[in-house]
Design a protein around this motif. Structure first.
Motif, PDB file in Angstrom:
ATOM      1  N   LEU B  19      33.998  -5.402  -7.756  1.00 27.11           N
ATOM      2  CA  LEU B  19      33.252  -5.795  -6.565  1.00 27.11           C
ATOM      3  C   LEU B  19      33.401  -4.758  -5.473  1.00 27.11           C
ATOM      4  O   LEU B  19      34.497  -4.248  -5.231  1.00 27.11           O
ATOM      5  CB  LEU B  19      33.786  -7.132  -6.045  1.00 27.11           C
ATOM      6  N   GLU B  20      32.298  -4.442  -4.817  1.00 25.16           N
ATOM      7  CA  GLU B  20      32.367  -3.687  -3.575  1.00 25.16           C
ATOM      8  C   GLU B  20      31.299  -4.222  -2.639  1.00 25.16           C
ATOM      9  O   GLU B  20      30.112  -4.230  -2.980  1.00 25.16           O
ATOM     10  CB  GLU B  20      32.162  -2.183  -3.778  1.00 25.16           C
ATOM     11  N   LEU B  21      31.730  -4.697  -1.479  1.00 22.37           N
ATOM     12  CA  LEU B  21      30.822  -5.196  -0.447  1.00 22.37           C
ATOM     13  C   LEU B  21      30.833  -4.221   0.721  1.00 22.37           C
ATOM     14  O   LEU B  21      31.895  -3.893   1.247  1.00 22.37           O
ATOM     15  CB  LEU B  21      31.247  -6.588   0.023  1.00 22.37           C
ATOM     16  N   GLY B  22      29.636  -3.822   1.117  1.00 21.43           N
ATOM     17  CA  GLY B  22      29.541  -2.833   2.179  1.00 21.43           C
ATOM     18  C   GLY B  22      29.566  -3.443   3.568  1.00 21.43           C
ATOM     19  O   GLY B  22      29.096  -4.549   3.793  1.00 21.43           O
ATOM     20  N   GLU B  64      41.118  -5.415  -1.310  1.00 22.99           N
ATOM     21  CA  GLU B  64      41.492  -4.292  -0.480  1.00 22.99           C
ATOM     22  C   GLU B  64      40.244  -3.769   0.228  1.00 22.99           C
ATOM     23  O   GLU B  64      39.113  -4.055  -0.176  1.00 22.99           O
ATOM     24  CB  GLU B  64      42.137  -3.176  -1.293  1.00 22.99           C
ATOM     25  N   ALA B  65      40.472  -3.030   1.288  1.00 21.29           N
ATOM     26  CA  ALA B  65      39.351  -2.434   2.025  1.00 21.29           C
ATOM     27  C   ALA B  65      39.790  -1.078   2.536  1.00 21.29           C
ATOM     28  O   ALA B  65      40.971  -0.858   2.829  1.00 21.29           O
ATOM     29  CB  ALA B  65      38.935  -3.330   3.187  1.00 21.29           C
ATOM     30  N   GLU B  66      38.824  -0.187   2.644  1.00 18.74           N
ATOM     31  CA  GLU B  66      39.106   1.163   3.120  1.00 18.74           C
ATOM     32  C   GLU B  66      38.312   1.446   4.379  1.00 18.74           C
ATOM     33  O   GLU B  66      37.082   1.301   4.402  1.00 18.74           O
ATOM     34  CB  GLU B  66      38.770   2.204   2.056  1.00 18.74           C
ATOM     35  N   PHE B  67      39.019   1.855   5.423  1.00 17.03           N
ATOM     36  CA  PHE B  67      38.404   2.239   6.688  1.00 17.03           C
ATOM     37  C   PHE B  67      38.085   3.724   6.618  1.00 17.03           C
ATOM     38  O   PHE B  67      38.982   4.552   6.455  1.00 17.03           O
ATOM     39  CB  PHE B  67      39.366   1.939   7.838  1.00 17.03           C
ATOM     40  N   ILE B  68      36.807   4.058   6.720  1.00 20.37           N
ATOM     41  CA  ILE B  68      36.392   5.463   6.774  1.00 20.37           C
ATOM     42  C   ILE B  68      35.773   5.685   8.144  1.00 20.37           C
ATOM     43  O   ILE B  68      34.611   5.315   8.391  1.00 20.37           O
ATOM     44  CB  ILE B  68      35.407   5.822   5.648  1.00 20.37           C
ATOM     45  N   LEU B  76      34.783  -3.646   1.368  1.00 22.94           N
ATOM     46  CA  LEU B  76      35.721  -4.534   0.677  1.00 22.94           C
ATOM     47  C   LEU B  76      35.604  -4.312  -0.827  1.00 22.94           C
ATOM     48  O   LEU B  76      34.492  -4.216  -1.356  1.00 22.94           O
ATOM     49  CB  LEU B  76      35.407  -5.993   1.019  1.00 22.94           C
ATOM     50  N   ARG B  77      36.758  -4.272  -1.508  1.00 23.13           N
ATOM     51  CA  ARG B  77      36.740  -4.042  -2.949  1.00 23.13           C
ATOM     52  C   ARG B  77      37.707  -4.976  -3.665  1.00 23.13           C
ATOM     53  O   ARG B  77      38.706  -5.431  -3.091  1.00 23.13           O
ATOM     54  CB  ARG B  77      37.133  -2.590  -3.268  1.00 23.13           C
ATOM     55  N   ALA B  87      32.260 -17.262  -2.896  1.00 18.67           N
ATOM     56  CA  ALA B  87      32.449 -17.590  -1.484  1.00 18.67           C
ATOM     57  C   ALA B  87      31.485 -16.756  -0.654  1.00 18.67           C
ATOM     58  O   ALA B  87      30.741 -15.927  -1.174  1.00 18.67           O
ATOM     59  CB  ALA B  87      33.885 -17.287  -1.059  1.00 18.67           C
ATOM     60  N   GLU B  88      31.548 -16.977   0.657  1.00 20.02           N
ATOM     61  CA  GLU B  88      30.813 -16.124   1.585  1.00 20.02           C
ATOM     62  C   GLU B  88      31.812 -15.224   2.302  1.00 20.02           C
ATOM     63  O   GLU B  88      32.864 -15.690   2.755  1.00 20.02           O
ATOM     64  CB  GLU B  88      30.025 -16.953   2.597  1.00 20.02           C
ATOM     65  N   TYR B  89      31.464 -13.957   2.396  1.00 20.53           N
ATOM     66  CA  TYR B  89      32.377 -12.951   2.948  1.00 20.53           C
ATOM     67  C   TYR B  89      31.781 -12.364   4.218  1.00 20.53           C
ATOM     68  O   TYR B  89      30.614 -11.952   4.243  1.00 20.53           O
ATOM     69  CB  TYR B  89      32.630 -11.842   1.919  1.00 20.53           C
ATOM     70  N   PHE B  90      32.598 -12.311   5.266  1.00 21.93           N
ATOM     71  CA  PHE B  90      32.144 -11.808   6.556  1.00 21.93           C
ATOM     72  C   PHE B  90      33.005 -10.632   6.992  1.00 21.93           C
ATOM     73  O   PHE B  90      34.239 -10.728   6.992  1.00 21.93           O
ATOM     74  CB  PHE B  90      32.239 -12.900   7.630  1.00 21.93           C
ATOM     75  N   CYS B  91      32.343  -9.584   7.398  1.00 21.89           N
ATOM     76  CA  CYS B  91      33.004  -8.441   8.013  1.00 21.89           C
ATOM     77  C   CYS B  91      32.920  -8.619   9.526  1.00 21.89           C
ATOM     78  O   CYS B  91      31.899  -9.104  10.046  1.00 21.89           O
ATOM     79  CB  CYS B  91      32.303  -7.160   7.577  1.00 21.89           C
TER      80      CYS B  91
END
Lengths: 112, 115
Positions: B19-22, B64-68, B76-77, B87-91
């Motif tokens: 999974l990767e959510l942008g 995990e998530a990476e801040f660039i 989010l990965r 689920a529903e994912y919120f940034c």
């Protein structure tokens, strides 16, 4: 430890009425924030309070008001309800204004 | 004004898929970044957060998530999703050095995982 609690869980009102929503923060948290979540959208910021003072206000009309009590609990008031006010109202608490916010279960408001 | 963009509205995956959510945000200053998750019938829960330091952040349940910073992104990965990740994912982003410390949320991404 208990999390953030909100009351009531659900509420049905008619247009023009007034509503009061309540929030109790996590023990030790001094800041409370309110958000509105419309179906299909992310939460939108309404107010933030810290030590009983308003520290931030989102882009909502003056019909929306809030306050924080000495025990750090908070109330959100909405006057002259409109159909568009139907939403899930979320309360979040944090140690202070810059710390992580923890959310309650929300109050589902339906305006008919 | 700050804003958060989540590129995927609805993602459908099979169990064990990656999974990767942008998530991209617009704010030129220092930020705090968050991912929250809302499981069916439950309230918003914190998955992970970035305040400072190592840009690779690990959260609960193997996320995990990476801040660039150069890309204003906080994706989010998870290497292998489970049915229970539905689920529903919120940034969300909080801009520092400005008046107010509100969280600005994206519109959310609905993740459906089939077993």
């Amino acid at each position: 430890d208990a999390g953030v609690t909100q009351s009531p869980t659900h509420l049905i009102k008619t247009r023009g009425q007034q509503v009061t929503l309540r929030c109790s923060p996590i023990s030790g948290h001094k800041s409370v924030s309110w958000y509105q979540q419309v179906l299909g959208q992310g939460p939108q910021f309404i107010f933030q309070y810290y030590e009983k003072e308003e520290r931030g206000r989102g882009n909502f009309p003056d019909r929306f008001s809030a306050r924080q009590f000495p025990n750090y609990s908070s109330e959100l008031n909405v006057n002259a309800l409109l159909l568009g006010d139907s939403a899930l109202y979320l309360c979040a608490s944090s140690l202070d204004t810059t710390d992580t916010q923890y959310f309650g279960p929300g109050t589902r408001l339906t305006v008919l | 004004a700050q804003s958060v963009s989540q590129h995927n509205h609805h993602v459908i995956l099979s169990e064990a898929a990656s999974l990767e959510l942008g998530c991209n945000y617009s704010y030129g200053g220092t930020v705090n970044l968050f991912w929250y998750v809302q499981y069916p019938g439950q309230h918003l829960q914190l998955l992970l957060k970035y305040f400072s330091g190592d840009p690779l952040v690990k959260g609960i349940k193997g996320f995990e998530a990476e801040f660039i910073k150069s890309k204003f992104s906080f994706n989010l990965r998870k290497p292998s999703v489970q049915w229970s990740d539905t689920a529903e994912y919120f940034c969300a982003v909080r801009g520092l050095n400005q008046a107010g410390t509100a969280l600005i949320f994206g519109k959310g991404t609905t993740l459906s995982v089939s077993s």
